[in-house]
Design an enzyme around this catalytic site. Sequence first.
Site, mmCIF file in Angstrom:
data_model
loop_
_atom_site.group_PDB
_atom_site.id
_atom_site.type_symbol
_atom_site.label_atom_id
_atom_site.label_comp_id
_atom_site.label_asym_id
_atom_site.label_seq_id
_atom_site.Cartn_x
_atom_site.Cartn_y
_atom_site.Cartn_z
ATOM 1 N N SER A 1 0.835 -1.210 0.000
ATOM 2 C CA SER A 1 0.000 0.000 0.000
ATOM 3 C C SER A 1 0.865 1.252 0.000
ATOM 4 C CB SER A 1 -0.929 -0.003 1.225
ATOM 5 O OG SER A 1 -0.179 0.013 2.429
ATOM 6 N N ARG B 1 0.338 3.552 -3.262
ATOM 7 C CA ARG B 1 -0.297 4.855 -3.016
ATOM 8 C C ARG B 1 0.496 5.973 -3.693
ATOM 9 N NH1 ARG B 1 -0.016 4.641 1.906
ATOM 10 N NH2 ARG B 1 -2.132 3.991 2.457
ATOM 11 N N ASN C 1 -0.961 7.999 -7.196
ATOM 12 C CA ASN C 1 -1.201 9.446 -7.201
ATOM 13 C C ASN C 1 -0.328 10.167 -8.211
ATOM 14 O OD1 ASN C 1 -3.120 10.491 -4.868
ATOM 15 N ND2 ASN C 1 -2.008 8.742 -4.043
#
Length: 288
Positions: free
Chosen positions: A223, A227, A231
């Site tokens: 994660s 992440r 983004n």
Amino acid sequence: MASEQTSSEYISHHLTNWTYGYLPGEGWKVAHTAEEAAQMGFNAIHLDSMLWSVGLGILFCTIFWMVAKKVTSGVPSKTQAAVEMIVEFVDNNVRDSYSGTSKLIAPLALTIFVWIFLMNLMDLIPVDFIPGLAGQVGAAMGHDPHHVFFKIVPTTDPNITLGMSFSVFALIIFYSIKEKGLGGFIGELTLHPFSAKNPIVQAILIPINFILEAVTLIAKPVSLGLRLFGNMYAGELIFILIALMPFWIQWALSVPWAIFHILVITLQAFVFMMLTIVYMSLASSTEH
């Protein structure tokens, strides 16, 4: 956008890394198409990601080293003031979030924050500028510029973000074993969250606990890396889509998006740093 390229070709070109790897039937080479890059598989190296990430890391170390060498207790230079502000900001966050005593965490947090910020910052460079220069160099060497790939934002490459997150994961394992011992680390994975006083019931619960805790443990680096990648990749894709529009619309959209993206760039570096501190704090904690 080059007139010879369709919109899909333009997007594909800007999202393809400068890749070196083994191509079946042709041996080790630099990929000239996105299809060749895909065929090279797991062993391929993204040369542009490596170049920019290592280069920006060296730039970060060089700037901080030069400031440390010339630091003064009098009126600081603008560069020294900026570096001191960053160091103080990171130090305060480490003091507030890290419960252990390791001297590695503050330098690690500082490196993560500044390094990721610099890599993210490359997303503000116009999408055609450096790839266009790379295409001109390739053309001068006799290559088709449309087959010269050169991405400049390392954090839009999952190999970079996951590589960093799995390095943090290795430190989590190391500190967990260092602070709790091998038995304590195994106990965390097998005796929680479910426990029972009956040894037979506890033995039955151990596999269940291990599956739950192992998934939780592995989810941390996955994660953490995805992440950051997600983004930054989305931000880069929006810049590319804006570049496909007419010139006057590009200016109307790219400037507001770039201003907003400065917040995203900083926030993603901060989130990666803070989660690293929190995970390291949990790994160093001996409380259950």
